[in-house]
Design a protein around this motif. Structure first.
Motif, short mmCIF file in Angstrom:
data_model
loop_
_atom_site.label_atom_id
_atom_site.label_comp_id
_atom_site.label_asym_id
_atom_site.label_seq_id
_atom_site.Cartn_x
_atom_site.Cartn_y
_atom_site.Cartn_z
N GLN A 87 0.82 -1.20 0.00
CA GLN A 87 0.00 0.00 0.00
C GLN A 87 0.87 1.26 0.00
N HIS A 88 0.45 2.23 -0.82
CA HIS A 88 1.12 3.53 -0.90
C HIS A 88 0.07 4.62 -1.01
N GLN A 89 0.53 5.86 -0.91
CA GLN A 89 -0.33 7.01 -1.16
C GLN A 89 0.26 7.86 -2.28
N GLY A 90 -0.63 8.44 -3.08
CA GLY A 90 -0.22 9.35 -4.13
C GLY A 90 -1.19 10.51 -4.20
N LEU A 91 -0.98 11.38 -5.17
CA LEU A 91 -1.88 12.52 -5.35
C LEU A 91 -2.90 12.19 -6.42
N GLU A 92 -4.14 12.41 -6.12
CA GLU A 92 -5.21 12.11 -7.07
C GLU A 92 -5.00 12.87 -8.38
N GLY A 93 -5.06 12.14 -9.49
CA GLY A 93 -4.92 12.76 -10.81
C GLY A 93 -3.52 12.80 -11.34
N GLU A 94 -2.49 12.61 -10.49
CA GLU A 94 -1.13 12.56 -11.03
C GLU A 94 -0.96 11.26 -11.80
N MET A 95 0.04 11.20 -12.66
CA MET A 95 0.23 10.01 -13.44
C MET A 95 0.70 8.86 -12.54
N VAL A 96 0.23 7.66 -12.84
CA VAL A 96 0.56 6.50 -12.02
C VAL A 96 2.07 6.32 -11.92
N SER A 97 2.78 6.54 -13.03
CA SER A 97 4.24 6.38 -13.02
C SER A 97 4.89 7.32 -12.00
N SER A 98 4.37 8.54 -11.89
CA SER A 98 4.94 9.49 -10.93
C SER A 98 4.65 9.06 -9.51
N ALA A 99 3.46 8.53 -9.26
CA ALA A 99 3.12 8.04 -7.92
C ALA A 99 4.01 6.87 -7.55
N VAL A 100 4.30 6.00 -8.51
CA VAL A 100 5.17 4.85 -8.27
C VAL A 100 6.59 5.33 -7.97
N PHE A 101 7.08 6.32 -8.72
CA PHE A 101 8.40 6.88 -8.46
C PHE A 101 8.46 7.52 -7.08
N ALA A 102 7.43 8.26 -6.70
CA ALA A 102 7.41 8.90 -5.40
C ALA A 102 7.45 7.88 -4.27
N ALA A 103 6.94 6.68 -4.55
CA ALA A 103 6.96 5.60 -3.57
C ALA A 103 8.32 4.92 -3.49
N GLY A 104 9.28 5.36 -4.32
CA GLY A 104 10.62 4.80 -4.28
C GLY A 104 10.82 3.61 -5.18
N GLU A 105 9.81 3.27 -5.98
CA GLU A 105 9.91 2.11 -6.88
C GLU A 105 10.48 2.54 -8.22
N ARG A 106 11.41 1.77 -8.76
CA ARG A 106 12.02 2.09 -10.04
C ARG A 106 11.85 0.97 -11.07
N VAL A 107 11.56 -0.23 -10.61
CA VAL A 107 11.43 -1.38 -11.52
C VAL A 107 9.96 -1.56 -11.88
N PHE A 108 9.67 -1.46 -13.18
CA PHE A 108 8.30 -1.56 -13.66
C PHE A 108 7.99 -2.95 -14.22
N GLY A 109 8.85 -3.91 -13.95
CA GLY A 109 8.63 -5.27 -14.41
C GLY A 109 9.92 -5.90 -14.89
N HIS A 110 9.82 -7.14 -15.35
CA HIS A 110 10.97 -7.87 -15.90
C HIS A 110 10.56 -8.47 -17.24
N HIS A 111 11.45 -8.37 -18.20
CA HIS A 111 11.12 -8.82 -19.56
C HIS A 111 11.07 -10.34 -19.62
N PRO A 112 10.05 -10.90 -20.28
CA PRO A 112 9.93 -12.37 -20.34
C PRO A 112 11.06 -13.04 -21.11
N ARG A 113 11.75 -12.29 -21.99
CA ARG A 113 12.79 -12.94 -22.79
C ARG A 113 14.02 -13.29 -21.97
N ASP A 114 14.45 -12.36 -21.10
CA ASP A 114 15.70 -12.60 -20.38
C ASP A 114 15.66 -12.18 -18.92
N GLY A 115 14.49 -11.81 -18.42
CA GLY A 115 14.38 -11.42 -17.02
C GLY A 115 14.97 -10.07 -16.69
N SER A 116 15.28 -9.28 -17.70
CA SER A 116 15.90 -7.97 -17.46
C SER A 116 14.89 -7.01 -16.82
#
Length: 709
Positions: A46-75
Motif C-alpha cells: 500500500q502507498h499514497q499518491g496525489l489524485e490525478g497525477e500520473m501512475v508512473s509518478s506516484a510509483v516513483f514517489a513511492a521509491g519504486e524504479r522497476v516496472f517489471g521484468h522482460h519475459p525474454r531474459d528477465g531484465s
C-alpha cells in the motif's frame, strides 16, 4: 547472455537510496503540490499518491524504479520517455495493461508490474459509447507551444478549431520549462518562464469561442476518406477537418550501449516531467549524456531540485547548446567532458554507475581513457526526432495537412511558438480569405529564432573600478533580447542584428539590476564600486532558495567559464521585483576579481569525483537496440553484414520493431547502425508503418455497449 550480465551486475558499489516519499517539498521556482492524497497498491504494498497525477509518478514517489521484468531474459524494465511514446512504463492497472505515464491515479487502484504475459479476460465487460462524428475547419494535433499558438491565431480569425492533446493539461513541454525563455520579447515572451507562458497561451485560447480543446485525447489514425479517429476519455470521435495541423512535438532519441535499458537510464524529458511537472525527487546523483540545451538545462533543473550532478558528457569538441547554458552549469560546479561519451551503464535491478570514455574525431572510443562514476540516474539527451507520422499518412491520402513546431523542425520552444503562429495565420488566410494577412517579416523572424547559436566573440571583462555597471558574460550570437528591452535607459544594445547580435553596454548605468534579473542565461552581473572601491558588491542572478546562501556566508565565486576566483561574503539575497522565482545575490569581493565574477559554485567538488578505478564493461554488441523485444546491436549488425537492407526483414528475423511502441524508439537506432556499417540511405527499405499510432482497445472503434467480443 542475460541482461543481468549485459548490465554488469555485482559492481559492489551499492545503489543510492531515494526517500520513501520521494517528493520535492521545497523548490525555488515551483510551488509543491497540495492535492488530495489517495491510496493505491503496487505489487501488493500500500502507498499514497496525489489524485490525478500520473501512475508512473506516484510509483516513483513511492521509491519504486522497476516496472517489471522482460519475459525474454528477465531484465528489469523502467521508465524511459514519460511521454506516452514508448511502452517502457506499461503496468497492470486494475487488471489492464496501461501506459502508466499517461494514466491518472485514482483512489484504490491496483497497480502491478508486468511479470510474464497477462491472460485475456473470460468476458469483456467494458462499455464504449457509439462513435460520434463531427466537422471542424481545422484539427490541430498537439497542444504544445506550436499547436496552442496556431490555434490562437486561427481562433482570432473566427475559424472553428479543434485542438487535441493526450496529456492532462495544455502546454506540452512548456509545463516542464521552469527557466526563462530566450528569443524575442515582443514575439515569443523572452525573459518569461515556460511554465508561465503555458498559462498565458491557455488563457488566450479560453477567450476564443470557436476553439475547443480536448485533453486526454489521442489521435489514433487518419483514414483515406478524410476522417481522423480521436480517442477521448468518454469515447471515440470521428473528426472530419478541412485542414490538419500536426504539432505533436518530438520524441527523444537514444543511444545503444551496454546497460542502456536499466531502470534509472531515461530521457532528459522524462526527468523534467517527473521533477518540474510532478515535483518528484527521482534521483540523488545524476550523470547526463548530451551537451545540447536539453541536457544542460536538465542539469540546472536537477541542481534547483536539490539533486547532485556528477557530470555531463558531450561527444563533440564543444557543447551543442548555447554557451551561456554550458557556462552557467560549469560555474555551478558541474564538469562537462567534451570529446567523451558513455561507454556503459552498470547495475543489477537498477542503475548503479556509468563509465565514460574519450572518443576520437570519428567518435570511436579510445581504449585506456575509461572513467566510472557512482550514480543512480543517467539522463539521455542526445537529440529529438519529429513526431510526424499522422502528417505523412494524411498526405498519403491526399488530405491538406501542415506541420508546426518540432514536428516540422527541431528547434527551441520559442521558435516552435512563433512558427505555430505563422502556420495558424497562413491557414486563417486561406480559410478566412480577406479577414487576416500574414506579416511579411514573420518568415525572417522565424529563421532567426531557429538559430542554434552562432559565433563566439572574444571576451574581456571591463577594466573600470568606479561607479556601477553591468558585466555582460554572454559572448555568443544567439536569438535573445530581454536585456536590451529591460534597460529603462536603453544602455544595452547590439552591433548587427537586433536579436542575434552579442549585447554591448554603452555606459550610464543607474544600478536598477533589471538586466541581471531578466537574463535567461544568468549571464549578467552588476558591479557596484560606489560604497567600497576596495571590496565592491557584485550582484549575481540566483534561482536557488534564499536559505541556500544566507547573509554572512562565504561562497566560492567563479568566472564566466567556471574557474574559481576565490571567495566572497554574501551581503544579502532578495527577490527581484517583477521576476518571480529570481533572486539577486549580493556578494562582496576584492576589487581585483569583481569584474570577472560571473557566478557561485553551488555543489561540492567531491560530488563529481569518479570511482578509484573504472568498472569492467561489456562489448558494444551487447547493447539493446529494441527495448520492447530485447534485440541487441550485435544481432542487428550480424544481419546487416549478411546483406539485409530491408528494415521489415530485420523486423521479421529479429522482432526489432514488433513491440508495443511500434518501432518508435528503435527505428532511428537501427538506421544509425546501418549508417555505421557503411550502408547508404538509398539501399535501405524503411519500416512499413502501422495504421494506428497508439494502442487502443478495439471496442473504441466498434462502440460496443458491454457486449462480449
Amino acid at each position: 547472455m542475460t541482461d543481468r550480465a549485459r548490465n554488469g551486475t555485482g559492481t559492489g558499489i551499492g545503489v543510492l537510496e531515494v526517500e520513501s516519499d520521494g517528493r520535492v517539498t521545497s523548490h525555488p521556482v515551483l510551488t509543491p503540490k497540495e492535492g488530495k492524497r489517495v491510496r493505491f497498491s503496487f505489487n501488493g504494498v500500500q502507498h499514497q499518491g496525489l489524485e490525478g497525477e500520473m501512475v508512473s509518478s506516484a510509483v516513483f514517489a513511492a521509491g519504486e524504479r522497476v516496472f517489471g521484468h522482460h519475459p525474454r531474459d528477465g531484465s528489469p524494465q523502467g521508465l524511459f520517455c514519460a511521454n506516452g511514446q514508448c511502452s517502457q512504463c506499461t503496468l497492470m492497472i486494475d487488471g489492464k495493461a496501461r501506459k502508466s505515464c499517461i494514466t491518472p491515479l485514482r483512489e484504490g487502484m491496483k497497480v502491478e508490474t508486468l511479470e510474464g504475459l497477462p491472460g485475456l479476460p473470460e468476458e469483456a465487460t467494458d462499455s464504449f459509447p457509439a462513435p460520434v462524428s463531427m466537422d471542424t475547419d481545422v484539427l490541430v494535433i498537439g497542444a504544445g507551444p506550436a499547436g496552442m499558438a496556431a490555434a490562437d491565431e486561427m481562433g482570432a480569425a473566427g475559424l472553428s478549431v479543434l485542438l487535441v492533446d493526450d496529456k492532462d493539461r495544455p502546454g506540452g513541454k512548456l509545463v516542464l520549462q521552469t527557466h526563462k525563455f530566450f528569443g524575442s520579447v515582443a514575439d515569443c515572451h523572452a525573459g518569461v518562464r515556460g511554465i508561465r507562458i503555458a498559462g498565458m497561451l491557455a488563457a488566450s485560447l479560453e477567450s476564443r469561442p470557436t476553439v475547443s480543446v480536448w485533453l486526454g485525447s489521442t489521435a489514433l489514425a487518419v483514414f483515406s476518406d478524410g476522417v481522423v479517429g480521436i480517442q477521448r476519455p468518454d469515447g471515440y470521435r470521428l473528426v472530419r477537418p478541412r485542414k490538419i495541423l500536426v504539432a505533436a512535438g518530438a520524441r527523444e532519441k537514444t543511444l545503444p550501449f551496454p546497460g542502456c535499458t536499466l531502470p534509472g537510464v531515461y530521457g532528459a524529458g522524462a526527468f523534467q516531467t517527473l521533477v518540474n511537472r510532478d515535483l518528484i525527487r527521482c534521483s540523488d546523483r545524476i550523470f547526463i549524456l548530451g551537451g545540447g540545451n536539453v541536457g544542460l538545462i536538465g542539469a540546472y533543473h536537477a541542481l534547483q531540485a536539490g539533486m547532485q550532478v556528477a557530470g555531463i558528457v558531450e561527444a563533440a569538441a564543444v557543447c551543442g547548446g548555447y554557451k551561456v547554458h554550458a557556462d552557467k552549469i560549469a560555474r555551478m560546479g558541474v564538469p562537462i567532458y567534451t570529446g567523451h561519451s558513455v561507454l556503459a551503464a552498470h547495475g543489477g535491478e537498477r542503475l548503479e554507475a556509468v563509465t565514460i570514455c574519450r572518443v576520437d574525431r570519428r567518435f570511436n572510443f579510445i581504449p585506456g581513457t575509461e572513467v566510472s562514476f557512482a550514480v543512480d540516474t543517467l539522463l539521455v539527451a542526445v537529440g529529438l526526432n519529429p513526431v510526424n507520422e499522422l502528417h505523412r499518412k494524411a498526405l498519403e491520402f491526399g488530405l491538406d495537412s501542415r506541420l508546426a513546431g518540432d514536428a516540422e523542425e527541431i528547434a527551441e520552444a520559442s521558435a516552435a511558438m512563433f512558427g505555430g503562429r505563422i502556420r495558424g495565420r497562413e491557414i486563417a488566410c486561406e480559410l478566412a480569405a480577406g479577414a487576416v494577412s500574414c506579416p511579411a517579416d514573420w518568415s525572417e523572424k522565424a529563421e532567426v529564432l531557429k538559430s542554434p547559436g552562432g559565433r563566439v566573440l572574444p571576451y574581456s571583462p571591463p577594466e573600470a573600478r568606479t561607479g556601477v555597471f553591468p558585466v555582460l558574460h554572454c559572448t555568443q550570437e544567439i536569438p535573445c533580447n530581454p536585456c536590451m528591452t529591460s534597460c529603462p535607459r536603453g544602455l544595452i544594445t547590439t552591433a548587427g542584428h537586433e536579436i542575434l547580435g552579442v549585447p554591448e553596454y554603452s555606459g550610464g548605468c543607474v544600478g536598477c539590476r533589471k538586466c541581471v534579473a531578466v537574463c535567461p542565461g544568468l549571464a549578467i552581473t552588476l558591479v557596484d564600486y560606489r560604497r567600497d572601491a576596495a571590496y565592491p558588491t557584485v550582484t549575481i542572478p540566483w534561482e536557488f532558495h534564499d536559505h541556500s546562501a544566507p547573509a554572512g556566508t562565504e561562497v566560492r565565486v567563479t568566472d564566466r567559464e567556471g574557474a574559481v576566483l576565490g571567495t566572497g561574503r554574501v551581503l544579502s539575497v532578495s527577490p527581484a521585483p517583477g521576476f518571480p522565482g529570481t533572486r539577486l545575490l549580493d556578494v562582496k569581493v576584492p576589487a581585483e576579481t569583481a569584474n570577472r565574477v560571473a557566478g557561485v559554485m553551488v555543489q561540492e567538488p567531491s560530488v563529481t569525483l569518479p570511482l578509484e578505478a573504472p568498472l569492467e564493461v561489456l562489448p558494444p554488441d551487447e547493447a539493446v537496440v529494441c527495448r520492447c523485444e530485447r534485440v541487441t546491436a550485435g544481432e542487428i549488425r550480424a544481419l546487416i553484414r549478411s546483406g539485409v537492407r530491408d528494415m521489415n526483414r530485420l523486423k521479421a528475423l529479429t522482432r526489432a520493431g514488433f513491440g508495443a511502441c511500434g518501432g518508435k524508439t528503435c527505428k532511428a537506432v537501427i538506421r544509425s547502425i546501418l549508417h555505421s556499417e557503411g550502408v547508404s540511405p538509398e539501399e535501405i527499405t524503411d519500416f512499413t508503418e502501422r495504421p494506428l499510432f497508439a494502442e487502443v482497445e478495439l471496442g473504441f472503434f466498434a462502440g460496443s455497449e458491454g457486449e462480449s467480443r
